[in-house]
Design a protein around this motif. Structure first.
Motif, PDB file in Angstrom:
ATOM      1  N   MET A 182      -9.630   2.324  -9.851  1.00 47.98           N
ATOM      2  CA  MET A 182      -9.622   2.213  -8.388  1.00 47.98           C
ATOM      3  C   MET A 182     -11.032   2.057  -7.843  1.00 47.98           C
ATOM      4  O   MET A 182     -11.310   1.190  -7.014  1.00 47.98           O
ATOM      5  CB  MET A 182      -8.979   3.455  -7.771  1.00 47.98           C
ATOM      6  N   ALA A 183     -11.933   2.924  -8.311  1.00 45.67           N
ATOM      7  CA  ALA A 183     -13.313   2.891  -7.815  1.00 45.67           C
ATOM      8  C   ALA A 183     -13.988   1.561  -8.134  1.00 45.67           C
ATOM      9  O   ALA A 183     -14.666   0.968  -7.283  1.00 45.67           O
ATOM     10  CB  ALA A 183     -14.097   4.054  -8.409  1.00 45.67           C
TER      11      ALA A 183
ATOM     12  N   VAL B  53     -12.414  -1.417  -6.011  1.00 48.65           N
ATOM     13  CA  VAL B  53     -12.807  -1.376  -4.599  1.00 48.65           C
ATOM     14  C   VAL B  53     -14.278  -1.751  -4.456  1.00 48.65           C
ATOM     15  O   VAL B  53     -14.664  -2.509  -3.558  1.00 48.65           O
ATOM     16  CB  VAL B  53     -12.518   0.012  -3.993  1.00 48.65           C
TER      17      VAL B  53
ATOM     18  N   TYR C 111      -6.695  -4.163  -3.981  1.00 53.48           N
ATOM     19  CA  TYR C 111      -7.213  -2.790  -3.937  1.00 53.48           C
ATOM     20  C   TYR C 111      -7.915  -2.494  -2.613  1.00 53.48           C
ATOM     21  O   TYR C 111      -7.781  -1.401  -2.056  1.00 53.48           O
ATOM     22  CB  TYR C 111      -8.184  -2.557  -5.096  1.00 53.48           C
TER      23      TYR C 111
ATOM     24  N   TYR D 133      -7.109   0.480  -0.119  1.00 52.99           N
ATOM     25  CA  TYR D 133      -8.107   1.482   0.247  1.00 52.99           C
ATOM     26  C   TYR D 133      -8.296   1.533   1.763  1.00 52.99           C
ATOM     27  O   TYR D 133      -8.512   2.617   2.329  1.00 52.99           O
ATOM     28  CB  TYR D 133      -9.430   1.160  -0.446  1.00 52.99           C
TER      29      TYR D 133
ATOM     30  N   VAL E 108     -12.625   7.429  -5.190  1.00 53.49           N
ATOM     31  CA  VAL E 108     -12.892   6.004  -5.013  1.00 53.49           C
ATOM     32  C   VAL E 108     -14.284   5.764  -4.454  1.00 53.49           C
ATOM     33  O   VAL E 108     -15.008   4.868  -4.899  1.00 53.49           O
ATOM     34  CB  VAL E 108     -11.831   5.370  -4.091  1.00 53.49           C
TER      35      VAL E 108
ATOM     36  N   LEU F  25      -3.294   0.753  -3.886  1.00 51.72           N
ATOM     37  CA  LEU F  25      -4.594   1.186  -4.384  1.00 51.72           C
ATOM     38  C   LEU F  25      -4.474   1.835  -5.754  1.00 51.72           C
ATOM     39  O   LEU F  25      -5.228   1.525  -6.675  1.00 51.72           O
ATOM     40  CB  LEU F  25      -5.225   2.172  -3.397  1.00 51.72           C
TER      41      LEU F  25
END
Length: 493
Positions: free
Chosen positions: A56-57, A60, A67, A71, A121, A403
Protein backbone atom coordinates in the motif's frame (compact mmCIF):
# COMPACT_ATOMS: atom_id res chain seq x y z
CA UNK A 1 -5.88 12.64 24.06
CA UNK A 2 -3.29 11.12 26.34
CA UNK A 3 -3.40 7.75 28.03
CA UNK A 4 -1.25 6.44 30.88
CA UNK A 5 1.84 4.83 29.43
CA UNK A 6 2.62 1.33 30.59
CA UNK A 7 5.22 -1.17 29.46
CA UNK A 8 3.51 -3.89 27.42
CA UNK A 9 4.19 -7.60 27.78
CA UNK A 10 5.75 -7.65 24.30
CA UNK A 11 8.06 -4.74 25.15
CA UNK A 12 9.22 -6.56 28.28
CA UNK A 13 9.91 -9.72 26.30
CA UNK A 14 11.96 -7.79 23.78
CA UNK A 15 13.95 -6.17 26.56
CA UNK A 16 14.93 -9.58 27.93
CA UNK A 17 15.64 -11.03 24.51
CA UNK A 18 12.82 -13.54 24.87
CA UNK A 19 10.48 -12.28 22.16
CA UNK A 20 10.17 -14.35 19.04
CA UNK A 21 10.60 -12.50 15.76
CA UNK A 22 7.61 -11.97 13.54
CA UNK A 23 7.21 -14.50 10.80
CA UNK A 24 7.93 -13.51 7.25
CA UNK A 25 5.36 -12.88 4.56
CA UNK A 26 5.50 -14.30 1.06
CA UNK A 27 7.18 -11.73 -1.14
CA UNK A 28 5.57 -13.04 -4.32
CA UNK A 29 2.07 -11.77 -5.04
CA UNK A 30 0.70 -15.29 -5.37
CA UNK A 31 2.37 -16.67 -2.27
CA UNK A 32 0.28 -16.94 0.87
CA UNK A 33 1.67 -15.78 4.19
CA UNK A 34 3.11 -18.56 6.28
CA UNK A 35 1.88 -19.48 9.71
CA UNK A 36 4.23 -18.75 12.56
CA UNK A 37 6.25 -21.63 13.88
CA UNK A 38 5.14 -23.34 17.08
CA UNK A 39 2.06 -21.98 18.84
CA UNK A 40 2.52 -18.30 17.94
CA UNK A 41 0.99 -16.54 14.98
CA UNK A 42 2.29 -14.27 12.25
CA UNK A 43 2.01 -10.58 13.16
CA UNK A 44 0.72 -8.39 11.71
CA UNK A 45 -1.58 -11.12 10.51
CA UNK A 46 -5.28 -10.31 10.63
CA UNK A 47 -6.68 -8.49 7.57
CA UNK A 48 -3.29 -6.99 6.71
CA UNK A 49 0.18 -8.50 6.71
CA UNK A 50 3.49 -6.68 6.67
CA UNK A 51 3.70 -7.29 2.90
CA UNK A 52 0.23 -5.82 2.42
CA UNK A 53 1.13 -2.67 4.32
CA UNK A 54 4.39 -2.29 2.43
CA UNK A 55 2.56 -2.70 -0.88
CA UNK A 56 0.00 0.00 0.00
CA UNK A 57 2.71 2.46 1.01
CA UNK A 58 4.82 1.83 -2.08
CA UNK A 59 1.90 2.05 -4.50
CA UNK A 60 0.57 5.28 -3.02
CA UNK A 61 4.05 6.82 -2.97
CA UNK A 62 4.44 5.90 -6.64
CA UNK A 63 1.06 7.46 -7.48
CA UNK A 64 -0.27 4.16 -8.77
CA UNK A 65 -3.93 3.73 -9.64
CA UNK A 66 -6.31 2.69 -8.11
CA UNK A 67 -4.38 2.85 -4.83
CA UNK A 68 -4.29 6.64 -4.84
CA UNK A 69 -8.06 6.82 -5.24
CA UNK A 70 -8.48 4.36 -2.38
CA UNK A 71 -6.11 6.33 -0.19
CA UNK A 72 -7.97 9.55 -1.00
CA UNK A 73 -11.11 7.89 0.37
CA UNK A 74 -9.23 7.18 3.59
CA UNK A 75 -7.72 10.61 4.08
CA UNK A 76 -11.09 12.30 3.42
CA UNK A 77 -12.87 10.30 6.12
CA UNK A 78 -13.43 12.23 9.34
CA UNK A 79 -12.43 9.18 11.39
CA UNK A 80 -8.95 9.11 9.83
CA UNK A 81 -7.85 12.42 11.32
CA UNK A 82 -5.14 12.57 13.98
CA UNK A 83 -7.18 14.95 16.13
CA UNK A 84 -9.75 12.25 17.02
CA UNK A 85 -10.38 11.96 20.77
CA UNK A 86 -11.77 8.76 22.28
CA UNK A 87 -14.84 8.59 24.51
CA UNK A 88 -14.47 5.23 26.31
CA UNK A 89 -17.33 3.70 28.30
CA UNK A 90 -17.23 1.15 31.11
CA UNK A 91 -20.23 -0.76 29.73
CA UNK A 92 -21.48 -0.60 26.15
CA UNK A 93 -25.13 -1.40 25.42
CA UNK A 94 -26.86 -2.52 22.25
CA UNK A 95 -30.55 -3.41 22.50
CA UNK A 96 -32.69 -3.52 25.63
CA UNK A 97 -33.82 -0.72 27.91
CA UNK A 98 -30.43 0.80 28.70
CA UNK A 99 -29.16 3.81 26.75
CA UNK A 100 -27.87 2.70 23.35
CA UNK A 101 -24.30 3.95 23.56
CA UNK A 102 -22.71 1.45 21.17
CA UNK A 103 -22.24 4.05 18.38
CA UNK A 104 -19.56 5.58 20.60
CA UNK A 105 -17.64 2.31 20.47
CA UNK A 106 -17.88 1.68 16.75
CA UNK A 107 -16.97 5.26 15.87
CA UNK A 108 -13.87 5.09 18.07
CA UNK A 109 -12.82 1.70 16.74
CA UNK A 110 -13.10 2.89 13.15
CA UNK A 111 -11.11 5.99 14.05
CA UNK A 112 -8.38 3.81 15.56
CA UNK A 113 -8.30 1.50 12.54
CA UNK A 114 -8.31 4.31 9.98
CA UNK A 115 -5.58 6.25 11.75
CA UNK A 116 -3.45 3.11 12.10
CA UNK A 117 -3.89 2.27 8.43
CA UNK A 118 -3.15 5.84 7.42
CA UNK A 119 0.06 5.73 9.45
CA UNK A 120 1.29 2.60 7.68
CA UNK A 121 0.70 4.19 4.29
CA UNK A 122 1.97 7.70 5.03
CA UNK A 123 4.53 7.13 7.78
CA UNK A 124 3.06 10.04 9.77
CA UNK A 125 3.48 8.98 13.40
CA UNK A 126 0.71 11.34 14.57
CA UNK A 127 -1.80 8.84 13.19
CA UNK A 128 -0.18 5.90 14.97
CA UNK A 129 -0.19 7.91 18.21
CA UNK A 130 -3.87 8.70 17.78
CA UNK A 131 -4.78 5.06 17.18
CA UNK A 132 -2.82 3.99 20.25
CA UNK A 133 -4.42 6.66 22.44
CA UNK A 134 -7.92 5.53 21.39
CA UNK A 135 -7.22 1.86 21.97
CA UNK A 136 -5.46 2.41 25.30
CA UNK A 137 -8.35 4.54 26.52
CA UNK A 138 -10.85 1.78 25.81
CA UNK A 139 -8.78 -1.04 27.29
CA UNK A 140 -8.39 1.02 30.46
CA UNK A 141 -12.14 1.37 30.93
CA UNK A 142 -14.32 -1.13 29.05
CA UNK A 143 -15.50 -4.04 31.22
CA UNK A 144 -18.60 -5.44 29.47
CA UNK A 145 -20.97 -5.37 26.52
CA UNK A 146 -24.62 -5.77 27.44
CA UNK A 147 -28.15 -5.42 26.09
CA UNK A 148 -30.67 -7.64 24.34
CA UNK A 149 -29.59 -10.44 22.00
CA UNK A 150 -28.14 -7.63 19.91
CA UNK A 151 -25.23 -7.57 22.35
CA UNK A 152 -23.90 -10.57 20.43
CA UNK A 153 -23.85 -8.54 17.22
CA UNK A 154 -21.99 -5.84 19.12
CA UNK A 155 -19.41 -8.28 20.49
CA UNK A 156 -18.90 -9.93 17.11
CA UNK A 157 -18.74 -6.89 14.86
CA UNK A 158 -16.87 -4.50 17.09
CA UNK A 159 -14.78 -7.33 18.50
CA UNK A 160 -13.20 -8.37 15.20
CA UNK A 161 -12.75 -4.71 14.27
CA UNK A 162 -11.05 -3.82 17.56
CA UNK A 163 -8.58 -6.66 17.15
CA UNK A 164 -7.74 -5.52 13.61
CA UNK A 165 -7.15 -1.94 14.73
CA UNK A 166 -4.94 -3.07 17.60
CA UNK A 167 -3.01 -5.51 15.40
CA UNK A 168 -1.76 -2.59 13.33
CA UNK A 169 -0.15 -0.88 16.35
CA UNK A 170 0.65 -3.89 18.52
CA UNK A 171 4.37 -3.01 18.52
CA UNK A 172 3.98 0.70 19.19
CA UNK A 173 6.06 1.66 22.21
CA UNK A 174 3.10 3.26 23.99
CA UNK A 175 0.50 0.61 23.23
CA UNK A 176 -0.52 -1.49 26.23
CA UNK A 177 -0.68 -4.80 24.40
CA UNK A 178 -1.23 -6.98 27.46
CA UNK A 179 -4.13 -4.91 28.75
CA UNK A 180 -5.79 -4.78 25.33
CA UNK A 181 -5.40 -8.54 24.91
CA UNK A 182 -7.11 -9.05 28.26
CA UNK A 183 -10.00 -6.78 27.28
CA UNK A 184 -10.26 -8.36 23.82
CA UNK A 185 -10.46 -11.83 25.29
CA UNK A 186 -12.72 -11.19 28.29
CA UNK A 187 -15.09 -8.60 26.85
CA UNK A 188 -15.40 -9.48 23.15
CA UNK A 189 -14.01 -12.99 22.66
CA UNK A 190 -15.80 -14.52 25.64
CA UNK A 191 -19.21 -13.23 24.54
CA UNK A 192 -18.71 -14.40 20.95
CA UNK A 193 -17.47 -17.82 22.08
CA UNK A 194 -20.58 -18.15 24.23
CA UNK A 195 -22.87 -17.23 21.36
CA UNK A 196 -21.44 -19.89 19.06
CA UNK A 197 -21.79 -22.51 21.80
CA UNK A 198 -25.21 -21.54 23.18
CA UNK A 199 -26.95 -19.30 20.59
CA UNK A 200 -28.54 -17.32 23.40
CA UNK A 201 -30.47 -20.40 24.58
CA UNK A 202 -32.43 -20.56 21.32
CA UNK A 203 -32.55 -23.20 18.62
CA UNK A 204 -29.24 -23.28 16.80
CA UNK A 205 -31.10 -22.27 13.65
CA UNK A 206 -32.75 -19.28 15.31
CA UNK A 207 -30.15 -16.81 14.04
CA UNK A 208 -29.35 -15.90 10.44
CA UNK A 209 -25.83 -16.51 9.04
CA UNK A 210 -24.59 -12.96 9.73
CA UNK A 211 -24.98 -13.49 13.50
CA UNK A 212 -22.73 -16.54 13.49
CA UNK A 213 -20.29 -14.98 11.04
CA UNK A 214 -19.83 -11.82 13.11
CA UNK A 215 -19.03 -13.90 16.18
CA UNK A 216 -16.87 -16.34 14.23
CA UNK A 217 -14.83 -13.38 12.97
CA UNK A 218 -14.44 -12.10 16.51
CA UNK A 219 -13.33 -15.47 17.89
CA UNK A 220 -10.79 -15.96 15.09
CA UNK A 221 -9.44 -12.40 15.33
CA UNK A 222 -9.21 -12.64 19.12
CA UNK A 223 -7.38 -15.95 18.92
CA UNK A 224 -4.81 -14.65 16.45
CA UNK A 225 -4.35 -11.31 18.21
CA UNK A 226 -3.96 -12.99 21.61
CA UNK A 227 -1.88 -15.93 20.26
CA UNK A 228 -4.55 -18.36 21.48
CA UNK A 229 -4.24 -21.46 19.32
CA UNK A 230 -7.26 -23.20 20.87
CA UNK A 231 -9.51 -20.27 20.03
CA UNK A 232 -8.32 -20.18 16.43
CA UNK A 233 -8.89 -23.91 16.13
CA UNK A 234 -12.45 -23.58 17.44
CA UNK A 235 -13.25 -20.83 14.96
CA UNK A 236 -11.85 -22.70 11.96
CA UNK A 237 -13.59 -25.92 12.95
CA UNK A 238 -16.88 -24.03 13.28
CA UNK A 239 -16.48 -22.62 9.77
CA UNK A 240 -16.16 -26.15 8.42
CA UNK A 241 -18.48 -28.16 10.67
CA UNK A 242 -20.48 -25.82 12.93
CA UNK A 243 -24.17 -26.49 13.58
CA UNK A 244 -25.16 -22.83 13.18
CA UNK A 245 -26.02 -21.01 9.99
CA UNK A 246 -22.62 -19.31 9.71
CA UNK A 247 -20.87 -22.60 8.94
CA UNK A 248 -20.02 -22.50 5.26
CA UNK A 249 -22.27 -25.35 4.14
CA UNK A 250 -25.23 -23.93 6.05
CA UNK A 251 -24.75 -20.34 4.89
CA UNK A 252 -24.25 -21.64 1.32
CA UNK A 253 -26.51 -24.71 1.30
CA UNK A 254 -27.06 -25.37 -2.42
CA UNK A 255 -24.53 -25.51 -5.26
CA UNK A 256 -26.17 -25.20 -8.68
CA UNK A 257 -25.08 -26.63 -12.01
CA UNK A 258 -24.19 -23.16 -13.33
CA UNK A 259 -21.34 -22.89 -10.80
CA UNK A 260 -23.15 -20.48 -8.48
CA UNK A 261 -24.14 -21.40 -4.94
CA UNK A 262 -27.13 -20.09 -3.04
CA UNK A 263 -26.53 -17.65 -0.20
CA UNK A 264 -29.15 -18.59 2.40
CA UNK A 265 -29.84 -15.03 3.50
CA UNK A 266 -30.75 -13.99 -0.04
CA UNK A 267 -34.18 -15.26 0.95
CA UNK A 268 -34.26 -12.48 3.51
CA UNK A 269 -32.83 -9.24 2.08
CA UNK A 270 -29.90 -7.70 0.27
CA UNK A 271 -28.35 -5.71 3.12
CA UNK A 272 -27.86 -8.65 5.45
CA UNK A 273 -26.67 -10.86 2.60
CA UNK A 274 -23.92 -8.36 1.79
CA UNK A 275 -23.07 -8.19 5.48
CA UNK A 276 -22.73 -11.97 5.64
CA UNK A 277 -20.62 -12.24 2.49
CA UNK A 278 -18.35 -9.48 3.77
CA UNK A 279 -17.95 -11.24 7.12
CA UNK A 280 -17.19 -14.60 5.54
CA UNK A 281 -14.60 -12.91 3.34
CA UNK A 282 -13.11 -11.26 6.42
CA UNK A 283 -12.94 -14.63 8.16
CA UNK A 284 -11.28 -16.29 5.18
CA UNK A 285 -8.75 -13.46 4.76
CA UNK A 286 -7.66 -13.54 8.40
CA UNK A 287 -7.30 -17.32 8.26
CA UNK A 288 -5.35 -17.11 4.97
CA UNK A 289 -2.88 -14.73 6.54
CA UNK A 290 -2.11 -17.46 9.09
CA UNK A 291 -1.61 -20.14 6.42
CA UNK A 292 -5.16 -21.57 6.60
CA UNK A 293 -6.96 -21.77 3.26
CA UNK A 294 -10.72 -21.45 3.80
CA UNK A 295 -11.25 -19.46 0.61
CA UNK A 296 -10.71 -22.71 -1.30
CA UNK A 297 -12.46 -25.00 1.17
CA UNK A 298 -14.93 -27.50 -0.33
CA UNK A 299 -14.04 -26.79 -3.94
CA UNK A 300 -14.13 -22.99 -3.58
CA UNK A 301 -17.61 -23.02 -2.07
CA UNK A 302 -17.31 -19.44 -0.85
CA UNK A 303 -16.34 -18.27 -4.35
CA UNK A 304 -19.54 -19.78 -5.71
CA UNK A 305 -21.63 -18.17 -2.98
CA UNK A 306 -19.98 -14.77 -3.40
CA UNK A 307 -20.47 -14.92 -7.17
CA UNK A 308 -24.15 -15.69 -6.58
CA UNK A 309 -24.62 -12.66 -4.34
CA UNK A 310 -22.65 -10.43 -6.70
CA UNK A 311 -24.79 -11.42 -9.69
CA UNK A 312 -28.02 -11.05 -7.68
CA UNK A 313 -26.97 -7.67 -6.25
CA UNK A 314 -26.40 -6.33 -9.74
CA UNK A 315 -29.94 -7.29 -10.69
CA UNK A 316 -29.20 -10.66 -12.25
CA UNK A 317 -31.55 -13.61 -11.98
CA UNK A 318 -30.50 -16.38 -9.60
CA UNK A 319 -32.01 -19.68 -8.52
CA UNK A 320 -33.33 -20.13 -4.98
CA UNK A 321 -34.48 -23.37 -3.40
CA UNK A 322 -37.35 -22.88 -0.96
CA UNK A 323 -36.51 -23.71 2.65
CA UNK A 324 -38.28 -23.65 5.99
CA UNK A 325 -36.47 -22.20 8.96
CA UNK A 326 -37.31 -23.13 12.53
CA UNK A 327 -37.16 -20.36 15.10
CA UNK A 328 -37.66 -19.83 18.79
CA UNK A 329 -36.23 -21.50 21.87
CA UNK A 330 -36.69 -24.98 23.35
CA UNK A 331 -39.38 -25.00 26.01
CA UNK A 332 -40.30 -21.36 25.36
CA UNK A 333 -41.89 -21.11 21.95
CA UNK A 334 -41.19 -22.34 18.46
CA UNK A 335 -42.32 -21.49 14.99
CA UNK A 336 -41.20 -21.71 11.41
CA UNK A 337 -40.74 -19.44 8.46
CA UNK A 338 -40.36 -20.28 4.79
CA UNK A 339 -38.18 -18.43 2.29
CA UNK A 340 -39.36 -19.25 -1.21
CA UNK A 341 -37.25 -17.00 -3.45
CA UNK A 342 -34.38 -14.54 -3.46
CA UNK A 343 -35.52 -11.09 -2.32
CA UNK A 344 -35.59 -7.99 -4.45
CA UNK A 345 -32.47 -5.87 -4.73
CA UNK A 346 -31.30 -2.34 -5.36
CA UNK A 347 -28.45 -2.55 -7.89
CA UNK A 348 -27.05 0.72 -6.53
CA UNK A 349 -26.83 -0.49 -2.92
CA UNK A 350 -23.19 -0.82 -1.88
CA UNK A 351 -21.07 -2.08 0.96
CA UNK A 352 -17.23 -2.13 0.96
CA UNK A 353 -16.80 -5.90 0.72
CA UNK A 354 -15.92 -6.81 -2.84
CA UNK A 355 -12.30 -5.75 -3.46
CA UNK A 356 -10.90 -8.20 -0.92
CA UNK A 357 -12.84 -11.19 -2.25
CA UNK A 358 -12.42 -10.43 -5.95
CA UNK A 359 -8.68 -9.84 -5.64
CA UNK A 360 -8.15 -13.07 -3.76
CA UNK A 361 -9.80 -15.27 -6.35
CA UNK A 362 -8.76 -13.46 -9.53
CA UNK A 363 -5.31 -12.11 -8.60
CA UNK A 364 -3.95 -14.50 -5.97
CA UNK A 365 -5.52 -17.60 -7.46
CA UNK A 366 -5.94 -16.63 -11.09
CA UNK A 367 -9.53 -17.90 -11.23
CA UNK A 368 -12.32 -16.48 -13.35
CA UNK A 369 -14.93 -14.63 -11.28
CA UNK A 370 -16.95 -12.54 -13.70
CA UNK A 371 -19.57 -11.23 -11.30
CA UNK A 372 -17.07 -10.46 -8.54
CA UNK A 373 -14.89 -8.58 -11.02
CA UNK A 374 -17.84 -6.54 -12.25
CA UNK A 375 -19.23 -5.61 -8.86
CA UNK A 376 -15.79 -4.81 -7.44
CA UNK A 377 -15.17 -2.40 -10.33
CA UNK A 378 -18.60 -0.88 -9.80
CA UNK A 379 -17.93 -0.35 -6.09
CA UNK A 380 -14.45 1.14 -6.47
CA UNK A 381 -12.91 3.06 -4.90
CA UNK A 382 -14.22 1.57 -1.67
CA UNK A 383 -14.52 3.77 1.39
CA UNK A 384 -14.99 2.64 4.98
CA UNK A 385 -16.85 3.34 8.19
CA UNK A 386 -18.58 6.70 7.96
CA UNK A 387 -18.92 6.58 4.17
CA UNK A 388 -22.03 4.39 4.09
CA UNK A 389 -24.49 6.17 6.33
CA UNK A 390 -24.56 7.21 9.99
CA UNK A 391 -26.18 4.08 11.46
CA UNK A 392 -24.58 0.84 12.54
CA UNK A 393 -24.95 -0.82 9.15
CA UNK A 394 -22.51 1.71 7.74
CA UNK A 395 -19.86 0.50 10.18
CA UNK A 396 -20.20 -3.28 9.81
CA UNK A 397 -17.08 -3.52 7.62
CA UNK A 398 -13.73 -1.80 8.04
CA UNK A 399 -13.62 -1.18 4.29
CA UNK A 400 -11.01 0.62 2.12
CA UNK A 401 -10.58 -2.50 0.02
CA UNK A 402 -9.39 -0.64 -3.09
CA UNK A 403 -6.38 0.59 -1.12
CA UNK A 404 -5.84 -2.48 1.01
CA UNK A 405 -6.58 -5.45 -1.25
CA UNK A 406 -5.89 -4.44 -4.85
CA UNK A 407 -3.16 -6.79 -6.07
CA UNK A 408 -1.12 -7.44 -9.15
CA UNK A 409 -1.98 -10.73 -10.78
CA UNK A 410 0.11 -13.63 -9.56
CA UNK A 411 2.53 -15.31 -11.94
CA UNK A 412 1.89 -18.55 -10.02
CA UNK A 413 -1.90 -18.88 -9.84
CA UNK A 414 -3.57 -20.72 -6.97
CA UNK A 415 -0.58 -20.67 -4.64
CA UNK A 416 -2.05 -22.25 -1.54
CA UNK A 417 -0.88 -21.56 2.00
CA UNK A 418 1.65 -23.94 3.44
CA UNK A 419 0.97 -24.05 7.19
CA UNK A 420 4.11 -24.21 9.25
CA UNK A 421 6.39 -22.52 6.74
CA UNK A 422 8.50 -19.88 8.37
CA UNK A 423 10.55 -16.89 7.49
CA UNK A 424 11.75 -13.79 9.23
CA UNK A 425 10.87 -10.14 9.32
CA UNK A 426 12.17 -7.32 11.44
CA UNK A 427 10.21 -6.76 14.62
CA UNK A 428 8.83 -3.30 15.20
CA UNK A 429 10.50 -1.17 17.80
CA UNK A 430 9.31 1.47 20.22
CA UNK A 431 9.35 5.20 19.71
CA UNK A 432 6.46 7.29 18.53
CA UNK A 433 5.13 4.61 16.18
CA UNK A 434 5.75 1.10 14.87
CA UNK A 435 8.15 0.79 11.99
CA UNK A 436 6.44 -0.07 8.70
CA UNK A 437 6.79 -3.80 8.01
CA UNK A 438 8.92 -5.17 5.20
CA UNK A 439 8.35 -8.40 3.35
CA UNK A 440 10.49 -11.49 3.74
CA UNK A 441 10.34 -14.61 1.61
CA UNK A 442 8.28 -17.58 2.78
CA UNK A 443 7.63 -20.87 1.05
CA UNK A 444 4.29 -21.85 -0.44
CA UNK A 445 2.91 -24.86 -2.22
CA UNK A 446 1.26 -24.53 -5.59
CA UNK A 447 -1.78 -26.59 -6.56
CA UNK A 448 -3.92 -26.49 -9.72
CA UNK A 449 -7.12 -24.47 -9.79
CA UNK A 450 -9.98 -26.53 -9.11
CA UNK A 451 -26.04 -5.11 5.25
CA UNK A 452 -28.32 -3.02 5.99
CA UNK A 453 -28.72 -1.17 9.29
CA UNK A 454 -29.08 -3.89 11.89
CA UNK A 455 -30.22 -1.46 14.53
CA UNK A 456 -33.31 -0.68 12.46
CA UNK A 457 -34.51 -4.27 12.70
CA UNK A 458 -34.15 -4.59 16.47
CA UNK A 459 -33.40 -7.92 18.10
CA UNK A 460 -33.50 -10.89 15.76
CA UNK A 461 -34.26 -13.62 18.30
CA UNK A 462 -36.88 -15.24 16.11
CA UNK A 463 -35.13 -16.27 12.93
CA UNK A 464 -34.02 -19.74 11.85
CA UNK A 465 -34.09 -22.17 8.95
CA UNK A 466 -34.37 -25.74 7.71
CA UNK A 467 -32.46 -26.93 4.65
CA UNK A 468 -31.05 -30.31 3.65
CA UNK A 469 -31.79 -33.28 1.44
CA UNK A 470 -34.35 -35.57 3.02
CA UNK A 471 -35.05 -35.24 6.74
CA UNK A 472 -32.13 -34.85 9.12
CA UNK A 473 -31.94 -34.03 12.83
CA UNK A 474 -29.30 -31.56 13.96
CA UNK A 475 -28.38 -29.66 17.11
CA UNK A 476 -31.18 -27.73 18.79
CA UNK A 477 -33.90 -30.13 17.64
CA UNK A 478 -34.08 -28.62 14.15
CA UNK A 479 -35.56 -30.75 11.39
CA UNK A 480 -34.05 -29.82 8.08
CA UNK A 481 -36.38 -30.16 5.11
CA UNK A 482 -34.84 -29.52 1.71
CA UNK A 483 -36.60 -30.08 -1.55
CA UNK A 484 -33.54 -30.27 -3.76
CA UNK A 485 -30.99 -33.06 -3.99
CA UNK A 486 -28.09 -30.93 -5.13
CA UNK A 487 -27.13 -29.92 -1.63
CA UNK A 488 -23.46 -30.54 -0.94
CA UNK A 489 -23.18 -31.93 2.58
CA UNK A 490 -20.73 -33.77 4.76
CA UNK A 491 -21.29 -35.90 7.85
CA UNK A 492 -21.35 -32.87 10.14
CA UNK A 493 -24.59 -31.48 8.67
Amino acid sequence: MHATRQISRRTMLKATGAAAGTVGIGAGVGAAPAAAAGTSFAHPGLLHTGADLARMAAKVKAGASPYTAGYAKLTANRHAQSGWTANPQAVVYRGGAAPQNYPTLYNDIHAAYQNALRYHVSGDSAHADTAVAILNAWSARLTAVQGSADRFLLAGLQGYQAANAAELVRDHGDFDLGRFQEMQSKVFGKVSDNFLAQHNGAFTSNYWPNWDLANMACVLATGIFCDDKAQVTRAVDYFKHGAGLGAVKNAIPVVYDDGLAEWLEAGRDQGHSLLGVGLMGTFCEMAWNQGIDLYGYDDNRFLKGAQYVAKWSMGGKVSYTANTRRKGAPGVWSGSETAAAAAGVDPNFQRPIWAMIANHYTKRRGLSATYLTQIAAKSAPEGGGGDFGPNSGGYDQLGFGTLAFTRDKSSTPTAAPKPGASGSAPASGGGSGPRPQTAATASASVSPAAGGDLAATGSEDVVGWAAAAGVTAVAGGLLLLRRRDRVRRDGAQ
